[in-house]
Design an enzyme around this catalytic site. Sequence first.
Site, mmCIF file in Angstrom:
data_model
loop_
_atom_site.group_PDB
_atom_site.id
_atom_site.type_symbol
_atom_site.label_atom_id
_atom_site.label_comp_id
_atom_site.label_asym_id
_atom_site.label_seq_id
_atom_site.Cartn_x
_atom_site.Cartn_y
_atom_site.Cartn_z
ATOM 1 N N GLU A 173 2.649 24.423 -2.828
ATOM 2 C CA GLU A 173 1.374 25.106 -2.985
ATOM 3 C C GLU A 173 0.281 24.166 -2.492
ATOM 4 O OE1 GLU A 173 0.548 26.387 -6.947
ATOM 5 O OE2 GLU A 173 2.323 27.650 -7.092
ATOM 6 N N ASP B 135 -8.978 25.650 -13.160
ATOM 7 C CA ASP B 135 -8.449 24.293 -13.012
ATOM 8 C C ASP B 135 -9.141 23.305 -13.935
ATOM 9 O OD1 ASP B 135 -6.479 24.636 -10.870
ATOM 10 O OD2 ASP B 135 -8.211 25.278 -9.693
#
Length: 272
Positions: free
Chosen positions: A50, A61
């Site tokens: 990824e 995040d």
Amino acid sequence: MTDRLSTRFATCKAQGRAALITFVTAGDPDVAATPAILDALVAGGADIIELGMPFTDPMADGPAIELANLRSLGSGTKTKHIFALAAEFRARHPDTPLVLMGYANPMLVRGSDWFADQCKAAGVDGVICVDAPPEEDAEIGPALRSAGVHLIRLATPTTDTARLPAVLQGASGFLYYVSVAGITGKQQAAQANIDMAVGRLKAATDLPVAVGFGVRTPEQAAAIGRVADGVVVGSAIVDIVGSHGDAAAPFVQQFVAALSGALTPKIQETAA
């Protein structure tokens, strides 16, 4: 066109193990250092990569990846560099699946058709758009599917039985189970909860189910790998890049090799 994602998951299943899916941010610490880090992931035994698209407001995040985004953007990384990195990766690693992960704004600013065409041209296998819910599939889904690029959806601990069909509608490649109701980083879900969630998801779809968020050690990866089709490790790798900068590649490879080794089935010794 060969579907690298389904081929890789099938290979891992035949080997009796979960796929190791690793995440790094494109352009962290800078564009020049990224190819060596990507190569280190593959050399360490990552099955699927990824590649994060840096964004100024990465709402899913935690601090590690947020800092990586800031390092990348601060060094001048642009979308054109990300696609160049992807195309160069594809030339070096023709069989390793590559997934772009990020947010809608950078993906859609030039239009979904442009983005999908760039993905196809660069050899990108799939896209995870964190902030594009199923209800907004029309914004990006049709363009990606038309280009032969998987749209990988996210399921979370709050995705209930009523919601799950919408999440699965139009999803392909694999289903990414976000194991904690929060941001990426150090918090980890109880293994029993992961076991239960993966079982529920597998009963609802034939797509491989990968588990991420909070997986930081080989031991955690091994436990999740016993029930899931894939294990995603991101922040722990990004921390290594943050610590070592453009010299990170060998340290990344060493850590990924430990994760890969933990997912490799142990040969049972037969009694003499």
